[in-house]
Design a protein around this motif. Structure first.
Motif, mmCIF file in Angstrom:
data_model
loop_
_atom_site.group_PDB
_atom_site.id
_atom_site.type_symbol
_atom_site.label_atom_id
_atom_site.label_comp_id
_atom_site.label_asym_id
_atom_site.label_seq_id
_atom_site.Cartn_x
_atom_site.Cartn_y
_atom_site.Cartn_z
ATOM 1 N N ILE A 1 0.984 -1.120 -0.055
ATOM 2 C CA ILE A 1 -0.032 -0.074 -0.027
ATOM 3 C C ILE A 1 0.913 1.188 0.148
ATOM 4 O O ILE A 1 1.967 1.255 1.003
ATOM 5 C CB ILE A 1 -1.042 0.002 1.320
ATOM 6 N N SER A 2 0.639 2.240 -0.810
ATOM 7 C CA SER A 2 1.612 3.415 -1.132
ATOM 8 C C SER A 2 1.211 4.444 -0.062
ATOM 9 O O SER A 2 1.062 5.577 -0.267
ATOM 10 C CB SER A 2 1.490 3.779 -2.440
ATOM 11 N N PHE A 3 0.954 3.910 1.081
ATOM 12 C CA PHE A 3 0.887 5.333 2.252
ATOM 13 C C PHE A 3 1.784 4.624 3.246
ATOM 14 O O PHE A 3 2.153 3.566 3.694
ATOM 15 C CB PHE A 3 -0.519 5.074 2.740
ATOM 16 N N PRO A 4 1.988 5.647 4.183
ATOM 17 C CA PRO A 4 2.898 5.308 5.544
ATOM 18 C C PRO A 4 2.020 4.427 6.465
ATOM 19 O O PRO A 4 0.851 4.453 6.555
ATOM 20 C CB PRO A 4 3.166 6.606 6.031
ATOM 21 N N PRO A 5 2.390 3.287 6.870
ATOM 22 C CA PRO A 5 1.811 2.107 7.743
ATOM 23 C C PRO A 5 1.053 2.979 8.841
ATOM 24 O O PRO A 5 -0.140 2.326 9.144
ATOM 25 C CB PRO A 5 3.009 1.228 8.166
ATOM 26 N N GLU A 6 1.506 3.904 9.214
ATOM 27 C CA GLU A 6 0.736 4.566 10.534
ATOM 28 C C GLU A 6 -0.273 5.715 10.156
ATOM 29 O O GLU A 6 -1.249 5.987 10.797
ATOM 30 C CB GLU A 6 1.734 5.250 11.335
ATOM 31 N N SER A 7 -0.511 5.842 8.850
ATOM 32 C CA SER A 7 -1.358 6.914 8.330
ATOM 33 C C SER A 7 -2.793 6.283 8.359
ATOM 34 O O SER A 7 -2.959 5.046 8.293
ATOM 35 C CB SER A 7 -1.012 7.365 6.790
ATOM 36 N N GLU A 8 -3.533 7.352 8.434
ATOM 37 C CA GLU A 8 -5.063 6.874 8.262
ATOM 38 C C GLU A 8 -5.421 6.122 7.119
ATOM 39 O O GLU A 8 -6.192 5.234 7.176
ATOM 40 C CB GLU A 8 -5.930 8.065 8.519
ATOM 41 N N SER A 9 -5.038 6.707 5.901
ATOM 42 C CA SER A 9 -5.381 6.277 4.703
ATOM 43 C C SER A 9 -4.835 4.788 4.418
ATOM 44 O O SER A 9 -5.615 4.027 3.822
ATOM 45 C CB SER A 9 -4.578 7.157 3.562
ATOM 46 N N TYR A 10 -3.676 4.610 5.200
ATOM 47 C CA TYR A 10 -3.307 3.018 4.818
ATOM 48 C C TYR A 10 -3.989 2.313 5.667
ATOM 49 O O TYR A 10 -4.526 1.179 5.094
ATOM 50 C CB TYR A 10 -1.806 2.898 5.742
ATOM 51 N N GLN A 11 -4.435 2.488 6.922
ATOM 52 C CA GLN A 11 -5.533 1.563 7.733
ATOM 53 C C GLN A 11 -6.760 1.491 6.965
ATOM 54 O O GLN A 11 -7.227 0.440 7.022
ATOM 55 C CB GLN A 11 -5.870 2.492 9.080
ATOM 56 N N LYS A 12 -7.243 2.506 6.391
ATOM 57 C CA LYS A 12 -8.507 2.537 5.672
ATOM 58 C C LYS A 12 -8.503 1.618 4.578
ATOM 59 O O LYS A 12 -9.300 0.567 3.989
ATOM 60 C CB LYS A 12 -8.786 3.890 5.263
ATOM 61 N N GLN A 13 -7.397 1.663 3.660
ATOM 62 C CA GLN A 13 -7.291 0.887 2.648
ATOM 63 C C GLN A 13 -7.046 -0.509 2.866
ATOM 64 O O GLN A 13 -7.661 -1.524 2.157
ATOM 65 C CB GLN A 13 -6.049 1.322 1.719
ATOM 66 N N LYS A 14 -6.274 -0.896 3.931
ATOM 67 C CA LYS A 14 -6.115 -2.294 4.263
ATOM 68 C C LYS A 14 -7.461 -2.874 4.937
ATOM 69 O O LYS A 14 -7.816 -3.896 4.417
ATOM 70 C CB LYS A 14 -5.294 -2.446 5.465
ATOM 71 N N TYR A 15 -8.409 -1.998 5.499
ATOM 72 C CA TYR A 15 -9.462 -2.350 6.105
ATOM 73 C C TYR A 15 -10.293 -2.999 4.664
ATOM 74 O O TYR A 15 -11.160 -3.933 4.746
ATOM 75 C CB TYR A 15 -10.012 -1.294 6.854
ATOM 76 N N LEU A 16 -10.441 -1.921 3.753
ATOM 77 C CA LEU A 16 -11.479 -2.018 2.889
ATOM 78 C C LEU A 16 -11.007 -3.490 1.952
ATOM 79 O O LEU A 16 -11.648 -4.210 1.602
ATOM 80 C CB LEU A 16 -11.449 -1.075 1.576
ATOM 81 N N LEU A 17 -9.438 -3.820 1.928
ATOM 82 C CA LEU A 17 -8.997 -4.932 1.087
ATOM 83 C C LEU A 17 -9.560 -6.132 1.977
ATOM 84 O O LEU A 17 -9.968 -7.133 1.256
ATOM 85 C CB LEU A 17 -7.616 -4.677 0.867
ATOM 86 N N GLN A 18 -9.281 -6.174 3.054
ATOM 87 C CA GLN A 18 -9.471 -7.228 4.022
ATOM 88 C C GLN A 18 -10.892 -7.578 3.760
ATOM 89 O O GLN A 18 -11.277 -8.711 3.774
ATOM 90 C CB GLN A 18 -9.191 -7.040 5.162
ATOM 91 N N LYS A 19 -11.685 -6.426 3.911
ATOM 92 C CA LYS A 19 -13.218 -6.864 3.803
ATOM 93 C C LYS A 19 -13.463 -7.644 2.580
ATOM 94 O O LYS A 19 -14.568 -8.234 2.337
ATOM 95 C CB LYS A 19 -13.785 -5.339 3.809
ATOM 96 N N GLU A 20 -12.896 -7.306 1.477
ATOM 97 C CA GLU A 20 -12.949 -8.090 0.213
ATOM 98 C C GLU A 20 -12.293 -9.478 0.144
ATOM 99 O O GLU A 20 -12.088 -10.122 -0.872
ATOM 100 C CB GLU A 20 -12.662 -7.104 -0.888
#
Length: 104
Positions: A67-86
């Motif tokens: 994921i092209s965001f710093p691991p601690e960023s909010e965007s990173y967390q959000k993207q990871k969540y959305l992907l896991q969800k799928e």
DNA sequence: TACATGACTCACC
DNA sequence: AGGTGAGCCATGT
């Protein structure tokens, strides 16, 4: 370039066509749009999206399978969540492109 | 016009 | 697996 005005639209279409549970890299999206080498441009285009956009921007990751965001960023967390969800899971900090890449 | 800045990539190490 | 450096290209100052 001449048609950069329409390029954004093409990118949106390509991204919108990525099915749930699959991912594509920035470079792949660019290439599919007919503009190989425009990976960075794809990134900046997605950046322009409004927060309430329905475009599945989270299905776009970088060539390293990360994921092209710093691991601690909010965007990173959000993207990871959305992907896991799928069902797109991560091994450590990266996604198994071999398993989830769309159109190989 | 020149330089800096990215949601990038690739080749190496 | 993780870091570095060069190349990439539209945008913004």
């Amino acid at each position: 370039m001449k048609n950069r005005h329409n390029l954004d639209q093409i990118i949106w279409q390509v991204v919108a066509a990525i099915p749930p549970g699959k991912v594509m890299t920035y470079g792949q999206v660019a290439k599919l749009c007919g503009y190989p080498g425009y990976a960075r441009y794809v990134g900046s285009t997605l950046k322009k999206l409004p927060d309430d956009s329905t475009l599945p921007w989270h299905r776009v990751i970088n060539a390293k399978g990360k994921i092209s965001f710093p691991p601690e960023s909010e965007s990173y967390q959000k993207q990871k969540y959305l992907l896991q969800k799928e069902g797109v899971l991560m091994v450590g900090s990266r996604i198994k492109l071999m398993d989830y890449a769309w159109r190989e």
